[in-house]
Design a protein around this motif. Sequence first.
Motif, PDB file in Angstrom:
ATOM      1  N   TYR A 104       0.842  -1.193   0.000  1.00  0.00           N
ATOM      2  CA  TYR A 104       0.000   0.000   0.000  1.00  0.00           C
ATOM      3  C   TYR A 104       0.883   1.251   0.000  1.00  0.00           C
ATOM      4  O   TYR A 104       2.083   1.206   0.304  1.00  0.00           O
ATOM      5  CB  TYR A 104      -0.952   0.031   1.180  1.00  0.00           C
ATOM      6  CG  TYR A 104      -0.316   0.174   2.545  1.00  0.00           C
ATOM      7  CD1 TYR A 104      -0.136   1.423   3.122  1.00  0.00           C
ATOM      8  CD2 TYR A 104       0.119  -0.948   3.249  1.00  0.00           C
ATOM      9  CE1 TYR A 104       0.440   1.552   4.371  1.00  0.00           C
ATOM     10  CE2 TYR A 104       0.698  -0.814   4.497  1.00  0.00           C
ATOM     11  CZ  TYR A 104       0.847   0.432   5.062  1.00  0.00           C
ATOM     12  OH  TYR A 104       1.429   0.557   6.286  1.00  0.00           O
ATOM     13  N   SER A 105       0.255   2.363  -0.339  1.00  0.00           N
ATOM     14  CA  SER A 105       0.916   3.655  -0.342  1.00  0.00           C
ATOM     15  C   SER A 105      -0.099   4.711   0.063  1.00  0.00           C
ATOM     16  O   SER A 105      -1.295   4.559  -0.185  1.00  0.00           O
ATOM     17  CB  SER A 105       1.450   3.947  -1.749  1.00  0.00           C
ATOM     18  OG  SER A 105       2.062   5.218  -1.809  1.00  0.00           O
ATOM     19  N   THR A 106       0.404   5.772   0.666  1.00  0.00           N
ATOM     20  CA  THR A 106      -0.447   6.901   1.019  1.00  0.00           C
ATOM     21  C   THR A 106       0.358   8.172   0.894  1.00  0.00           C
ATOM     22  O   THR A 106       1.596   8.140   0.761  1.00  0.00           O
ATOM     23  CB  THR A 106      -1.026   6.740   2.443  1.00  0.00           C
ATOM     24  OG1 THR A 106      -2.037   7.733   2.642  1.00  0.00           O
ATOM     25  CG2 THR A 106       0.050   6.853   3.503  1.00  0.00           C
ATOM     26  N   TYR A 107      -0.311   9.298   0.944  1.00  0.00           N
ATOM     27  CA  TYR A 107       0.329  10.597   0.874  1.00  0.00           C
ATOM     28  C   TYR A 107      -0.700  11.633   1.299  1.00  0.00           C
ATOM     29  O   TYR A 107      -1.891  11.314   1.439  1.00  0.00           O
ATOM     30  CB  TYR A 107       0.843  10.899  -0.542  1.00  0.00           C
ATOM     31  CG  TYR A 107      -0.226  10.778  -1.613  1.00  0.00           C
ATOM     32  CD1 TYR A 107      -0.949  11.903  -2.019  1.00  0.00           C
ATOM     33  CD2 TYR A 107      -0.524   9.548  -2.203  1.00  0.00           C
ATOM     34  CE1 TYR A 107      -1.951  11.795  -2.989  1.00  0.00           C
ATOM     35  CE2 TYR A 107      -1.509   9.442  -3.173  1.00  0.00           C
ATOM     36  CZ  TYR A 107      -2.207  10.569  -3.559  1.00  0.00           C
ATOM     37  OH  TYR A 107      -3.196  10.468  -4.500  1.00  0.00           O
TER      38      TYR A 107
END
Length: 110
Positions: A104-107
């Motif tokens: 997963y990735s977030t920003y």
Amino acid sequence: MMASLSTHVLDTSHGCPAAGVALRLMDGDGTVLFAGVTDADGRCPGLPALAPGRYRLAFAVAPYFAGRGVDLPDPPFLDSITLDFGIADAGHYHVPLLVSPYGYSTYRGS
């Protein structure tokens, strides 16, 4: 001074919004402030306005992927994804989650 919050969950393994992901918003002490489910566009309307402070979003991703027919190991590699974030000032905070069964990735979005 309050900030607005939004989130958007995108299923990168299927290339689509992740509809039906259960999520919880908690304050820094772990008190649940909101519980909901992403809509057909992978968004969760109704998140409350927040004062400056520390918060946590928890996304139940394993049930989502199992519901899509993904053959997950037992236990799944990613069961629940927890994102700790801070709100420093008024304005809008967007916390997207791009997710697959194995990453997963977030920003901070806009």
